[in-house]
Design a protein around this motif. Sequence first.
Motif, mmCIF file in Angstrom:
data_model
loop_
_atom_site.group_PDB
_atom_site.id
_atom_site.type_symbol
_atom_site.label_atom_id
_atom_site.label_comp_id
_atom_site.label_asym_id
_atom_site.label_seq_id
_atom_site.Cartn_x
_atom_site.Cartn_y
_atom_site.Cartn_z
ATOM 1 N N TYR A 27 39.661 26.717 41.868
ATOM 2 C CA TYR A 27 39.075 28.150 41.138
ATOM 3 C C TYR A 27 39.813 29.157 41.612
ATOM 4 O O TYR A 27 39.844 30.184 41.029
ATOM 5 C CB TYR A 27 37.792 28.026 41.066
ATOM 6 C CG TYR A 27 36.955 28.426 42.337
ATOM 7 C CD1 TYR A 27 36.651 29.765 42.547
ATOM 8 C CD2 TYR A 27 36.880 27.551 43.159
ATOM 9 C CE1 TYR A 27 36.331 30.435 43.700
ATOM 10 C CE2 TYR A 27 36.300 28.083 44.570
ATOM 11 C CZ TYR A 27 36.100 29.252 44.607
ATOM 12 O OH TYR A 27 35.454 29.766 45.809
ATOM 13 N N LYS A 28 40.226 29.347 43.065
ATOM 14 C CA LYS A 28 40.763 30.564 43.659
ATOM 15 C C LYS A 28 42.175 30.889 43.071
ATOM 16 O O LYS A 28 42.384 32.206 42.881
ATOM 17 C CB LYS A 28 41.065 30.197 45.187
ATOM 18 C CG LYS A 28 39.774 30.110 45.875
ATOM 19 C CD LYS A 28 39.086 31.291 45.930
ATOM 20 C CE LYS A 28 38.049 31.150 47.210
ATOM 21 N NZ LYS A 28 36.852 32.475 47.307
ATOM 22 N N ASN A 29 42.759 29.975 42.744
ATOM 23 C CA ASN A 29 44.142 30.461 42.054
ATOM 24 C C ASN A 29 44.714 29.282 41.089
ATOM 25 O O ASN A 29 45.939 29.747 40.295
ATOM 26 C CB ASN A 29 45.001 30.489 43.228
ATOM 27 C CG ASN A 29 45.095 29.463 44.186
ATOM 28 O OD1 ASN A 29 44.860 28.277 43.847
ATOM 29 N ND2 ASN A 29 45.796 29.613 45.335
ATOM 30 N N ARG A 30 44.035 28.092 40.894
ATOM 31 C CA ARG A 30 44.428 27.347 39.636
ATOM 32 C C ARG A 30 46.040 26.988 39.765
ATOM 33 O O ARG A 30 46.687 26.853 38.782
ATOM 34 C CB ARG A 30 44.188 27.936 38.191
ATOM 35 C CG ARG A 30 42.734 28.333 38.049
ATOM 36 C CD ARG A 30 41.868 27.350 37.985
ATOM 37 N NE ARG A 30 40.541 27.444 37.539
ATOM 38 C CZ ARG A 30 39.343 26.794 37.658
ATOM 39 N NH1 ARG A 30 39.603 25.652 38.338
ATOM 40 N NH2 ARG A 30 38.124 27.548 37.341
ATOM 41 N N GLU A 88 45.725 23.241 30.052
ATOM 42 C CA GLU A 88 44.922 24.508 30.081
ATOM 43 C C GLU A 88 43.722 24.383 31.005
ATOM 44 O O GLU A 88 42.884 23.719 30.700
ATOM 45 C CB GLU A 88 44.603 24.869 28.962
ATOM 46 C CG GLU A 88 43.799 26.043 28.536
ATOM 47 C CD GLU A 88 43.571 26.522 27.442
ATOM 48 O OE1 GLU A 88 42.664 27.350 27.159
ATOM 49 O OE2 GLU A 88 43.881 25.985 26.222
ATOM 50 N N GLN A 89 43.787 25.246 32.077
ATOM 51 C CA GLN A 89 42.792 25.234 33.163
ATOM 52 C C GLN A 89 41.871 26.497 32.907
ATOM 53 O O GLN A 89 42.366 27.439 32.433
ATOM 54 C CB GLN A 89 43.435 25.277 34.609
ATOM 55 C CG GLN A 89 44.194 24.219 34.817
ATOM 56 C CD GLN A 89 44.572 24.213 36.548
ATOM 57 O OE1 GLN A 89 43.797 24.107 37.384
ATOM 58 N NE2 GLN A 89 45.949 24.217 36.780
ATOM 59 N N PRO A 90 40.615 26.589 33.451
ATOM 60 C CA PRO A 90 39.790 27.738 33.413
ATOM 61 C C PRO A 90 40.448 28.912 34.123
ATOM 62 O O PRO A 90 41.392 28.758 34.854
ATOM 63 C CB PRO A 90 38.753 27.294 33.930
ATOM 64 C CG PRO A 90 38.450 26.000 34.001
ATOM 65 C CD PRO A 90 40.015 25.203 34.044
ATOM 66 N N SER A 91 39.906 30.119 33.974
ATOM 67 C CA SER A 91 40.320 31.242 34.417
ATOM 68 C C SER A 91 40.163 31.194 36.232
ATOM 69 O O SER A 91 39.142 30.417 36.463
ATOM 70 C CB SER A 91 39.812 32.412 34.004
ATOM 71 O OG SER A 91 39.763 32.620 32.827
ATOM 72 N N ASP A 92 41.280 31.636 36.836
ATOM 73 C CA ASP A 92 40.938 31.716 38.384
ATOM 74 C C ASP A 92 40.060 32.738 38.768
ATOM 75 O O ASP A 92 39.391 33.454 37.936
ATOM 76 C CB ASP A 92 42.373 31.762 38.954
ATOM 77 C CG ASP A 92 43.139 33.046 38.956
ATOM 78 O OD1 ASP A 92 42.365 34.124 38.824
ATOM 79 O OD2 ASP A 92 44.428 33.064 38.782
ATOM 80 N N ASP A 136 40.176 35.733 40.236
ATOM 81 C CA ASP A 136 40.571 36.995 39.956
ATOM 82 C C ASP A 136 40.356 37.332 38.274
ATOM 83 O O ASP A 136 39.859 38.249 38.167
ATOM 84 C CB ASP A 136 41.963 37.410 40.568
ATOM 85 C CG ASP A 136 42.299 37.121 41.910
ATOM 86 O OD1 ASP A 136 41.405 37.397 42.566
ATOM 87 O OD2 ASP A 136 43.512 37.000 42.256
ATOM 88 N N GLU A 137 40.910 36.372 37.569
ATOM 89 C CA GLU A 137 40.678 36.579 36.343
ATOM 90 C C GLU A 137 39.309 36.739 35.791
ATOM 91 O O GLU A 137 38.892 37.356 34.951
ATOM 92 C CB GLU A 137 41.291 35.415 35.478
ATOM 93 C CG GLU A 137 43.028 35.411 35.598
ATOM 94 C CD GLU A 137 43.494 34.303 35.023
ATOM 95 O OE1 GLU A 137 44.555 34.493 34.761
ATOM 96 O OE2 GLU A 137 43.000 33.298 34.915
ATOM 97 N N THR A 145 37.122 39.779 33.966
ATOM 98 C CA THR A 145 36.458 39.224 32.778
ATOM 99 C C THR A 145 34.972 39.998 32.909
ATOM 100 O O THR A 145 34.426 40.669 32.094
ATOM 101 C CB THR A 145 36.420 37.888 32.682
ATOM 102 O OG1 THR A 145 37.736 37.595 32.294
ATOM 103 C CG2 THR A 145 35.535 37.645 31.196
ATOM 104 N N ALA A 146 34.518 39.649 33.850
ATOM 105 C CA ALA A 146 32.914 39.940 34.494
ATOM 106 C C ALA A 146 32.840 41.464 34.523
ATOM 107 O O ALA A 146 31.710 41.919 33.835
ATOM 108 C CB ALA A 146 32.638 39.482 35.691
#
Length: 261
Positions: free
Chosen positions: A128-131, A211-215, A217-218, A222-223
Amino acid sequence: MKFNRHVSPIENDVQDRTSDAWKALCRYIDELEASEAEEFSPLKALGPELYAGIFTLPESIGKLKRVTKIHLYGSKLKRIPPEIGEMTALTHFDVYTSYGLQWFPYELTRCENLVQSRVSIRVLYGNYKNRLHFPWLKGNPVSYHGNTVKCSVCGCEISYDKTWQLWISLKVGTDVLPLLVNSCSKQCTDSLPTPHPNYVQHAHRGGTSIEQPSDSDEMTVTAMSQRQERPENAAATSYVSKQTESQKLPLLKVIWKIWKK
């Protein structure tokens, strides 16, 4: 340390099995089995020079039925063989700063007593840090020592041309790891568990098209964007406006009094 998202070909035949380092490691495993020791620490046993020449582990690690802790801190390992799943007493798995380990065998999930892991997660495929992208397994398969491999699910022995290799992300110990599955059939593939919710929600063959979830940073961006759009922010803005208006009232009263004079 920043890692490139580029997908590199999977490297096979990573170990020189005629080297002094490999022979010393195999002897060490035989000694551990005979002594019924509970910790596997090749750096301490082999010394830093030989330890640096180890890029995978022997299949014989499956014999270490009493070992509860694996210490592979700062290793040069590039892969771990499926036989690690036979280490049923394993509770602690430390491969921290072993930056060549970007994935692990699915068989690690068979270590049901494993409760504590320490992994350099930023180098892992899909983390999840950078996908980081998963390597595409079609035409780029992982091969182990020997001409056959065992199905990761049912354990039957199969040839590589009959093997369906897949990636799946599951929590093992205290980390979510990218795991390589060697499947012999659709039935075994369909029986795989549901992936961790923060990762690709099905077993897959990898490649940049997945297609992976957002990393992380993304997700942060978004938050922050969502926070700016929340009603409470609008309410806060309204409150500030009311404060400004109330501050203007005394000044208007003074001006009115002066005008009346």
